[in-house]
Motif scaffolding. Structure first.
Motif, PDB file in Angstrom:
ATOM      1  N   THR A  18      26.648 -11.148   7.211  1.00 46.06           N
ATOM      2  CA  THR A  18      25.460 -11.736   7.841  1.00 46.06           C
ATOM      3  C   THR A  18      24.346 -10.703   7.983  1.00 46.06           C
ATOM      4  OG1 THR A  18      26.815 -13.309   9.088  1.00 46.06           O
ATOM      5  CG2 THR A  18      24.590 -12.890   9.906  1.00 46.06           C
ATOM      6  N   LYS A  19      24.718  -9.501   8.390  1.00 47.04           N
ATOM      7  CA  LYS A  19      23.722  -8.440   8.539  1.00 47.04           C
ATOM      8  C   LYS A  19      23.082  -8.121   7.200  1.00 47.04           C
ATOM      9  CE  LYS A  19      23.069  -3.757  10.344  1.00 47.04           C
ATOM     10  NZ  LYS A  19      23.712  -2.606  11.030  1.00 47.04           N
ATOM     11  N   ARG A  20      23.901  -8.026   6.155  1.00 47.99           N
ATOM     12  CA  ARG A  20      23.381  -7.757   4.818  1.00 47.99           C
ATOM     13  C   ARG A  20      22.454  -8.874   4.356  1.00 47.99           C
ATOM     14  NH1 ARG A  20      21.817  -4.007   1.773  1.00 47.99           N
ATOM     15  NH2 ARG A  20      23.542  -2.834   2.677  1.00 47.99           N
ATOM     16  N   LYS A  21      22.810 -10.112   4.661  1.00 45.50           N
ATOM     17  CA  LYS A  21      21.977 -11.250   4.272  1.00 45.50           C
ATOM     18  C   LYS A  21      20.626 -11.201   4.966  1.00 45.50           C
ATOM     19  CE  LYS A  21      21.997 -16.295   3.934  1.00 45.50           C
ATOM     20  NZ  LYS A  21      22.756 -17.548   4.226  1.00 45.50           N
ATOM     21  N   VAL A  22      20.628 -10.889   6.258  1.00 43.62           N
ATOM     22  CA  VAL A  22      19.374 -10.783   7.011  1.00 43.62           C
ATOM     23  C   VAL A  22      18.519  -9.654   6.444  1.00 43.62           C
ATOM     24  CG1 VAL A  22      18.363 -10.231   9.258  1.00 43.62           C
ATOM     25  CG2 VAL A  22      20.329 -11.768   9.123  1.00 43.62           C
ATOM     26  N   LEU A  23      19.149  -8.534   6.152  1.00 43.36           N
ATOM     27  CA  LEU A  23      18.419  -7.380   5.616  1.00 43.36           C
ATOM     28  C   LEU A  23      17.798  -7.709   4.256  1.00 43.36           C
ATOM     29  CD1 LEU A  23      19.584  -3.719   5.836  1.00 43.36           C
ATOM     30  CD2 LEU A  23      18.569  -4.566   3.742  1.00 43.36           C
ATOM     31  N   GLU A  24      18.583  -8.277   3.364  1.00 44.85           N
ATOM     32  CA  GLU A  24      18.082  -8.586   2.025  1.00 44.85           C
ATOM     33  C   GLU A  24      16.995  -9.656   2.066  1.00 44.85           C
ATOM     34  OE1 GLU A  24      21.570  -9.609  -0.166  1.00 44.85           O
ATOM     35  OE2 GLU A  24      22.152  -7.507  -0.531  1.00 44.85           O
ATOM     36  N   THR A  25      17.165 -10.640   2.939  1.00 46.97           N
ATOM     37  CA  THR A  25      16.149 -11.683   3.090  1.00 46.97           C
ATOM     38  C   THR A  25      14.845 -11.094   3.621  1.00 46.97           C
ATOM     39  OG1 THR A  25      17.838 -13.367   3.534  1.00 46.97           O
ATOM     40  CG2 THR A  25      15.592 -13.862   4.242  1.00 46.97           C
ATOM     41  N   SER A  26      14.957 -10.201   4.588  1.00 48.31           N
ATOM     42  CA  SER A  26      13.775  -9.561   5.166  1.00 48.31           C
ATOM     43  C   SER A  26      12.997  -8.793   4.111  1.00 48.31           C
ATOM     44  CB  SER A  26      14.184  -8.614   6.299  1.00 48.31           C
ATOM     45  OG  SER A  26      14.872  -9.296   7.320  1.00 48.31           O
ATOM     46  N   LEU A  27      13.703  -7.993   3.328  1.00 46.39           N
ATOM     47  CA  LEU A  27      13.038  -7.195   2.297  1.00 46.39           C
ATOM     48  C   LEU A  27      12.388  -8.084   1.235  1.00 46.39           C
ATOM     49  CD1 LEU A  27      15.605  -4.292   1.772  1.00 46.39           C
ATOM     50  CD2 LEU A  27      13.491  -4.272   3.099  1.00 46.39           C
ATOM     51  N   GLN A  28      13.051  -9.175   0.910  1.00 44.69           N
ATOM     52  CA  GLN A  28      12.486 -10.111  -0.064  1.00 44.69           C
ATOM     53  C   GLN A  28      11.171 -10.703   0.461  1.00 44.69           C
ATOM     54  OE1 GLN A  28      14.869 -13.593  -0.759  1.00 44.69           O
ATOM     55  NE2 GLN A  28      13.713 -14.215  -2.555  1.00 44.69           N
ATOM     56  N   LEU A  29      11.164 -11.083   1.717  1.00 44.46           N
ATOM     57  CA  LEU A  29       9.960 -11.654   2.318  1.00 44.46           C
ATOM     58  C   LEU A  29       8.858 -10.609   2.459  1.00 44.46           C
ATOM     59  CD1 LEU A  29      11.567 -13.918   5.086  1.00 44.46           C
ATOM     60  CD2 LEU A  29      10.374 -14.670   3.026  1.00 44.46           C
ATOM     61  N   PHE A  30       9.226  -9.390   2.849  1.00 43.72           N
ATOM     62  CA  PHE A  30       8.234  -8.321   2.976  1.00 43.72           C
ATOM     63  C   PHE A  30       7.559  -8.061   1.631  1.00 43.72           C
ATOM     64  CE2 PHE A  30      10.986  -6.266   6.545  1.00 43.72           C
ATOM     65  CZ  PHE A  30      10.528  -7.217   7.437  1.00 43.72           C
ATOM     66  N   THR A  32       7.314 -10.126  -0.940  1.00 43.07           N
ATOM     67  CA  THR A  32       6.563 -11.284  -1.429  1.00 43.07           C
ATOM     68  C   THR A  32       5.293 -11.538  -0.630  1.00 43.07           C
ATOM     69  OG1 THR A  32       8.642 -12.316  -2.129  1.00 43.07           O
ATOM     70  CG2 THR A  32       6.704 -13.749  -1.955  1.00 43.07           C
ATOM     71  N   HIS A  33       5.391 -11.430   0.693  1.00 48.42           N
ATOM     72  CA  HIS A  33       4.276 -11.834   1.549  1.00 48.42           C
ATOM     73  C   HIS A  33       3.592 -10.687   2.288  1.00 48.42           C
ATOM     74  CE1 HIS A  33       5.501 -15.969   0.829  1.00 48.42           C
ATOM     75  NE2 HIS A  33       6.732 -15.657   1.192  1.00 48.42           N
ATOM     76  N   GLY A  34       4.193  -9.506   2.259  1.00 50.06           N
ATOM     77  CA  GLY A  34       3.632  -8.389   3.017  1.00 50.06           C
ATOM     78  C   GLY A  34       4.284  -8.293   4.380  1.00 50.06           C
ATOM     79  N   TYR A  35       4.518  -7.083   4.823  1.00 49.42           N
ATOM     80  CA  TYR A  35       5.254  -6.859   6.074  1.00 49.42           C
ATOM     81  C   TYR A  35       4.588  -7.538   7.266  1.00 49.42           C
ATOM     82  CZ  TYR A  35       7.295  -4.381  10.065  1.00 49.42           C
ATOM     83  OH  TYR A  35       7.900  -4.088  11.254  1.00 49.42           O
ATOM     84  N   ASN A 106       9.570   4.932  -4.358  1.00 47.55           N
ATOM     85  CA  ASN A 106       9.999   3.632  -4.892  1.00 47.55           C
ATOM     86  C   ASN A 106      10.461   2.666  -3.808  1.00 47.55           C
ATOM     87  OD1 ASN A 106       9.562   4.379  -7.601  1.00 47.55           O
ATOM     88  ND2 ASN A 106      11.566   5.361  -7.717  1.00 47.55           N
ATOM     89  N   PHE A 107      10.451   3.104  -2.555  1.00 44.48           N
ATOM     90  CA  PHE A 107      10.931   2.271  -1.456  1.00 44.48           C
ATOM     91  C   PHE A 107       9.839   1.290  -1.040  1.00 44.48           C
ATOM     92  CE2 PHE A 107      11.793   1.480   3.105  1.00 44.48           C
ATOM     93  CZ  PHE A 107      13.062   0.947   2.990  1.00 44.48           C
ATOM     94  N   GLN A 108       9.889   0.070  -1.616  1.00 46.92           N
ATOM     95  CA  GLN A 108       8.877  -0.956  -1.365  1.00 46.92           C
ATOM     96  C   GLN A 108       7.491  -0.429  -1.767  1.00 46.92           C
ATOM     97  OE1 GLN A 108       9.863  -4.093  -0.118  1.00 46.92           O
ATOM     98  NE2 GLN A 108      11.916  -3.316  -0.457  1.00 46.92           N
ATOM     99  N   ASP A 109       6.684   0.037  -0.811  1.00 46.81           N
ATOM    100  CA  ASP A 109       5.400   0.665  -1.109  1.00 46.81           C
ATOM    101  C   ASP A 109       5.078   1.629   0.023  1.00 46.81           C
ATOM    102  OD1 ASP A 109       4.109  -0.764   1.052  1.00 46.81           O
ATOM    103  OD2 ASP A 109       4.012  -2.503  -0.264  1.00 46.81           O
ATOM    104  N   VAL A 110       3.957   2.324  -0.104  1.00 49.38           N
ATOM    105  CA  VAL A 110       3.648   3.378   0.865  1.00 49.38           C
ATOM    106  C   VAL A 110       3.462   2.814   2.280  1.00 49.38           C
ATOM    107  CG1 VAL A 110       1.148   3.331   0.480  1.00 49.38           C
ATOM    108  CG2 VAL A 110       2.243   5.438   1.270  1.00 49.38           C
ATOM    109  N   ASP A 111       2.939   1.595   2.405  1.00 54.56           N
ATOM    110  CA  ASP A 111       2.744   1.004   3.735  1.00 54.56           C
ATOM    111  C   ASP A 111       4.081   0.753   4.422  1.00 54.56           C
ATOM    112  OD1 ASP A 111      -0.017   1.001   3.631  1.00 54.56           O
ATOM    113  OD2 ASP A 111      -0.109  -0.949   2.636  1.00 54.56           O
ATOM    114  N   ILE A 112       5.079   0.358   3.635  1.00 52.96           N
ATOM    115  CA  ILE A 112       6.414   0.151   4.199  1.00 52.96           C
ATOM    116  C   ILE A 112       7.000   1.481   4.644  1.00 52.96           C
ATOM    117  CG2 ILE A 112       8.755  -0.581   3.691  1.00 52.96           C
ATOM    118  CD1 ILE A 112       6.819  -2.892   3.963  1.00 52.96           C
ATOM    119  N   MET A 113       6.766   2.533   3.848  1.00 52.57           N
ATOM    120  CA  MET A 113       7.265   3.859   4.203  1.00 52.57           C
ATOM    121  C   MET A 113       6.600   4.356   5.488  1.00 52.57           C
ATOM    122  SD  MET A 113       9.533   5.851   2.937  1.00 52.57           S
ATOM    123  CE  MET A 113      10.077   7.019   4.175  1.00 52.57           C
ATOM    124  N   LYS A 114       5.340   4.017   5.683  1.00 54.29           N
ATOM    125  CA  LYS A 114       4.635   4.390   6.916  1.00 54.29           C
ATOM    126  C   LYS A 114       5.305   3.763   8.132  1.00 54.29           C
ATOM    127  CE  LYS A 114      -0.042   4.846   4.967  1.00 54.29           C
ATOM    128  NZ  LYS A 114      -1.400   4.267   4.988  1.00 54.29           N
TER     129      LYS A 114
END
Length: 211
Positions: A18-30, A32-35, A106-114
């Motif tokens: 469940t935790k992995r699913k929430v994490l992967e879903t979150s990253l997918q949404l971030f 696609t739509h921006g954090y 390569n981790f998402q983008d620089v804004d995510i790293m911030k």
């Protein structure tokens, strides 16, 4: 006496899934739509879990990013364990830093790293994952520095523990500066230049820290 590993219960296995699913879903949404545009409600709806389930695993939305960033531990281990046993301390240091810089860039983008950095800064001394000395990054730095001192590749008047800490600050200092500059420079290329200069400086005559 053999050590018997504790077998996970079905509840623990389900919780991890469940935790992995929430994490992967979150990253997918971030991605696609921006954090900033994604809410916790969006995440739990897409993942098909309750908001209470989300908070069971993550205290906040940015904590999802921090825990996702922790996958760097496996990347470090894969890169370092693949090196031949006779790899010099200098070359090991280059690989370690390059692995960090490639992962961060390569981790998402620089804004995510911030956001990852802002989360860690806001915690102060509490649960700061990036500065955890038990993680692979610090452990490999410890191994590399001690090898460099033993083989006389690194020449410094400070003790090894201090030198390890300086390397640790140096590595994350470069990535933090990259965030401040909005990722305008190539982190891997810039980092490689700095690391080569650092190694060249360390390989010269014994010197004291300038600060």
């Amino acid at each position: 006496m053999a050590i018997v590993e504790k077998k996970m219960t079905q509840r623990e296995i389900n919780a991890q899934k469940t935790k992995r699913k929430v994490l992967e879903t979150s990253l997918q949404l971030f991605t696609t739509h921006g954090y900033d545009s994604v809410t916790i409600d969006d995440i739990v709806k897409k993942a098909g879990v309750s908001k209470g389930t989300f908070y069971t695993h993550f205290s906040s939305k940015d904590r999802v990013l921090v825990e996702s960033f922790n996958s760097i531990d496996g990347v470090f281990e894969e890169a370092m364990e693949a090196l031949p046993d006779d790899t010099s301390a200098s070359d090991q240091l280059r690989v370690l830093f390059k692995t960090l810089f490639e992962y961060c860039s390569n981790f998402q983008d620089v804004d995510i790293m911030k956001i990852v950095y802002m989360n860690q800064i806001s915690l102060g001394e509490r649960q700061v994952l990036l500065k955890d000395h038990n993680r692979p990054h610090y452990k490999y730095l410890d191994k590399i520095v001690k090898l460099g001192v033993a083989t006389e590749e690194f020449h410094f008047s400070v003790d090894t523990e201090t030198l390890i800490e300086y390397f640790f600050i140096f590595s994350f200092g470069l990535t933090y500066n990259w965030c401040l500059e909005d990722g305008k420079k190539d982190l891997v290329q810039t980092g490689s230049v700095f690391v080569d200069q650092l190694i060249e400086w360390l390989s010269g005559p014994v010197k004291k820290m300038p600060f």
